[in-house]
Design an enzyme around this catalytic site. Structure first.
Site, mmCIF file in Angstrom:
data_model
loop_
_atom_site.group_PDB
_atom_site.id
_atom_site.type_symbol
_atom_site.label_atom_id
_atom_site.label_comp_id
_atom_site.label_asym_id
_atom_site.label_seq_id
_atom_site.Cartn_x
_atom_site.Cartn_y
_atom_site.Cartn_z
ATOM 1 N NE ARG A 1 6.933 -3.264 -54.944
ATOM 2 C CZ ARG A 1 8.388 -3.209 -55.144
ATOM 3 N NH1 ARG A 1 9.267 -2.208 -55.352
ATOM 4 N NH2 ARG A 1 9.023 -4.466 -54.575
ATOM 5 C CG HIS B 1 5.014 -4.133 -50.580
ATOM 6 N ND1 HIS B 1 6.103 -4.944 -51.069
ATOM 7 C CD2 HIS B 1 3.998 -4.156 -51.412
ATOM 8 C CE1 HIS B 1 5.785 -5.381 -52.226
ATOM 9 N NE2 HIS B 1 4.615 -4.898 -52.499
ATOM 10 C CG HIS C 1 -1.025 -4.111 -60.990
ATOM 11 N ND1 HIS C 1 -1.166 -5.476 -60.748
ATOM 12 C CD2 HIS C 1 -0.218 -3.965 -60.058
ATOM 13 C CE1 HIS C 1 -0.414 -6.088 -60.033
ATOM 14 N NE2 HIS C 1 0.260 -5.088 -59.480
ATOM 15 C CD1 TRP D 1 -0.123 -5.246 -65.158
ATOM 16 C CD2 TRP D 1 1.218 -3.644 -64.259
ATOM 17 N NE1 TRP D 1 0.348 -5.796 -64.082
ATOM 18 C CE2 TRP D 1 1.290 -4.852 -63.468
ATOM 19 C CE3 TRP D 1 1.985 -2.663 -63.711
ATOM 20 C CZ2 TRP D 1 2.199 -5.319 -62.633
ATOM 21 C CZ3 TRP D 1 2.967 -2.887 -62.715
ATOM 22 C CH2 TRP D 1 2.915 -4.162 -62.093
ATOM 23 C CB THR D 2 -2.301 1.107 -68.347
ATOM 24 O OG1 THR D 2 -1.537 2.088 -67.412
ATOM 25 C CG2 THR D 2 -2.934 0.380 -67.351
ATOM 26 C CG ASP E 1 -1.866 -8.564 -63.718
ATOM 27 O OD1 ASP E 1 -2.210 -7.837 -62.682
ATOM 28 O OD2 ASP E 1 -0.702 -8.204 -63.902
#
Length: 476
Positions: free
Chosen positions: A100, A104, A233, A265-266, A302
């Site tokens: 990230r 960014h 993600h 997310w997973t 998503d």
């Protein structure tokens, strides 16, 4: 070498200057004859290494003088930082936040603005509070705290390179593809050069698909790259106290690793694979109320990957084909990491380039070169004849000719294995060639620590063959 370069720039009739005067001449000649955008950069150091003349230039009777300036980051220090980042990942499990951090810093790029650094992008500006305080960057102060000791240890690299190095290394160490990265990014120097807030994507816009295109098209990315990058993600979690999204904790995150909490997310949120697309495909088929009951996170952006017709083509493909996802992701990540960056040298450089195999007169450094023709070199002075080796002292002769009886009955020690002994021109070989020669040597029974053993089986076969031949002669 620097002294020789300085001497070559002086008139032939000039007396030999002192070393300090020579170094001053090098700097003055470079500033006067080789203007460069990097020459005004603070901390500029001239390369003291003079490249060998190529055979073509030598054949024309003309020499080449080359002056080089340092790249934005030192390649050796970047490699050292990469190893330290790997160790950091093993102990802190900070893969997601480092990804990230790099995204960014580069994701503020605006292709419609040509000027640097106004155009944003990978320029290290995220280290300043003015940009770090943007809402989309909540929590990234923790990433800076993690890698600041590495920056302090390796001052010869830029923040812009370090952020992108950390991001790519985190992907690779989590099991993702090798990212074809290049380095040499120049840092901005003041908080006033930070981009304005609002250039990063929002997780819950009114029209998610349109919002993704608006943000990523501004960077020069397309639908395939949007979907491929969304696959990152597969790593990480969202925390409501930072982004305002996700649950405080789930059954997948309550025990860590790392700091517990958040919603992922997973299931395996520290493993980079295509499970994000598989899970999103399954969850997108559930009613929204049932989605909320799941312990896996689905943001509006998503869900848009399987709702928008153009995005869905790629999302479906990546859910079925991890190899295709890895290939497209690696290309998109590398492109994202270069956005808006100003490189020194302009073409950048790779940490994985192997220049050791290139001929000596073709090897290059990670710097810009400025070449000018020089007058034909004067004929070299004849080298003096090597002095005759001194006659060894009697003690030395005795040691050199000692037998096993002179060594308390012990067998003579074998000569150590030195690869240079078997190389052309008596030059030391590369480590890989040493290992190959050593393996072949040991395959015949020898080793660096003992003399080669006799091959008794081969000796017996030769003896039998010789006896058979003699027998046939006698019989005839």
């Amino acid at each position: 070498m620097a002294e020789r370069l300085a001497a070559s720039l002086l008139p032939a009739a000039s007396p030999s200057p002192s070393p300090s005067a020579r170094r001053a001449t090098v700097a003055a000649a470079a500033a006067a004859s080789f203007p460069s955008p990097c020459s005004s950069r603070t901390g500029l150091r001239l390369r003291s290494r003079q490249p060998l003349l190529s055979q073509k230039a030598a054949g024309r009777g003309r020499g080449v003088r080359v002056v080089r300036c340092m790249a934005a980051s030192d390649a050796a220090q970047l490699k050292g930082a990469r190893e330290d980042i790997k160790e950091l990942l093993k102990t802190t499990y900070c893969h997601p936040i480092l990804v990230r951090l790099g995204w960014h810093d580069s994701g503020t790029y605006d292709k419609n603005i040509e000027e640097w650094p106004q155009r944003g992008g990978a320029d290290g500006s995220l280290r300043f509070d003015a940009e770090l305080s943007h809402g989309a960057n909540a929590g990234l102060i923790n990433a800076l705290k993690l890698i600041q000791p590495i920056k302090d240890k390796y001052p010869g690299i830029t923040y812009a390179d370090l952020f992108q190095l950390a991001s790519a290394t985190a992907i690779e160490e989590a099991g993702g593809p090798k990212i074809p990265m290049k380095y040499g990014r120049v840092d901005v120097t003041a908080a006033e050069q930070c981009p304005p807030e609002g250039r990063l994507p929002d997780a819950g816009p009114r029209d998610p698909a349109e919002h993704l295109r608006e943000v990523f098209y501004r960077m020069g990315l397309d639908d395939k790259e949007i979907v491929a990058l969304s696959g990152a993600h597969t790593l990480g979690r969202a925390r409501p106290d930072r982004s305002g999204w996700g649950k405080p904790e789930t059954k997948y995150t309550k025990d860590g690793p790392g700091e517990p909490g958040g919603q992922s997310w997973t299931v395996e949120w520290l493993k980079f694979d295509n499970s994000y697309f598989k899970d999103m495909k399954f969850l997108s088929q559930l009613p929204s109320e049932e989605q909320k009951e799941q312990d896996l996170l689905v943001l509006p952006t998503d869900a848009a990957l399987f709702e928008d017709p153009s995005f869905k083509v790629y999302a479906e493909k990546y859910a079925e084909d991890q190899e295709a996802f890895f290939k497209d992701y690696a290309e998109a990540h590398a492109k994202l990491s270069d956005l808006g960056a100003k490189f020194d040298p302009p073409e950048g450089f790779s940490l994985d380039d192997d220049i050791s195999a290139a001929p000596a007169d073709e090897k290059t450094e990670e710097a810009i070169s400025f070449v000018t023709a020089a007058p034909p070199p004067e004929a070299p002075e004849p080298e003096p004849e090597p002095a005759a080796e001194p006659t060894p002292e009697p003690v030395a002769v005795a040691v050199a000719t000692a037998t096993s009886d002179d060594n308390n009955g012990a067998a003579p020690q074998p000569e150590p294995f030195v690869a240079a002994k078997y190389s052309y021109g008596k030059r030391e070989l590369s480590e890989s060639m040493k290992q190959k020669i050593r393996a072949e040597y040991e395959g015949f029974g020898g080793s660096p620590d003992k003399p080669m053993q006799s091959n008794y089986f081969l000796n017996i076969m030769i003896l039998i063959a010789g006896l058979a031949f003699l027998t046939s002669l006698v019989g005839n």
